[in-house]
Design a protein around this motif. Sequence first.
Motif, PDB file in Angstrom:
ATOM      1  N   GLU A   1      -9.042  -6.618  -0.034  1.00 50.58           N
ATOM      2  CA  GLU A   1      -9.391  -6.617   1.438  1.00 50.58           C
ATOM      3  C   GLU A   1      -8.981  -5.830   2.252  1.00 50.58           C
ATOM      4  N   ARG A   2     -10.108  -5.391   2.702  1.00 54.70           N
ATOM      5  CA  ARG A   2      -9.978  -4.253   4.301  1.00 54.70           C
ATOM      6  C   ARG A   2      -7.925  -4.166   4.390  1.00 54.70           C
ATOM      7  N   SER A   3      -7.854  -3.002   4.087  1.00 55.70           N
ATOM      8  CA  SER A   3      -6.085  -2.675   4.354  1.00 55.70           C
ATOM      9  C   SER A   3      -5.776  -2.034   4.916  1.00 55.70           C
ATOM     10  N   LEU A   4      -4.616  -1.583   5.177  1.00 60.36           N
ATOM     11  CA  LEU A   4      -4.149  -0.067   4.589  1.00 60.36           C
ATOM     12  C   LEU A   4      -4.206   0.118   3.713  1.00 60.36           C
ATOM     13  N   GLU A   5      -3.925  -0.195   2.561  1.00 66.37           N
ATOM     14  CA  GLU A   5      -3.560   0.306   0.892  1.00 66.37           C
ATOM     15  C   GLU A   5      -5.183   0.209   0.364  1.00 66.37           C
TER      16      GLU A   5
END
Length: 188
Positions: free
Chosen positions: A31-35
């Motif tokens: 999902e949208r994230s820093l990762e």
Amino acid sequence: YGELNRRANQLAHYLRALGVGPEVPVAVCLERSLETVIGLLGILKAGGAYLPLDPAYPQERRAFMLKDAQVLVLLTRERLVAGLAEQDAKVICLDSGWDAIARESGENPDILTQPENLAYVIYTSGSTGQPKGVLVSHDSIAAHCRTVQRCYELDSRDAVLQFASLSFDVSLEEVLPTLIVGARLVVM
């Protein structure tokens, strides 16, 4: 930006040790994230090609894309692994597997790519049958980023919301031009 760059470099070195380099697609099922941003940058720094897989897609669609693109490595999170079909790609969990990645160098890796090399693969919606992969080169995405920067007069004082699905190429338009000017990326 220093921390983001260091972590992307560590991932790039880790991916290179797994055989990622120019023209090698690496899938990202997050999902949208820093990762996700670290994954995208790490893949590009390794010389590989980014292939976004939306976790909300049906398992059959994701499996088709992985096989069709001949993905070597799949980046994901531990909790998403169970929803992935059996495939040949090496699965790397950016949460539970980060300790191994963090042992890699934080220095910028040598550049292996040429402008004509593959930067990312994006799949069509498949409304007319099977989805089809669209191949985008580094020179194309670089030209697009420069155009976006110029048209929106984007600079380091700006903040850009990253809201598009990562499986939609607009997401790269939100991320890459923002980062190259040193603006603030806000991940929804």
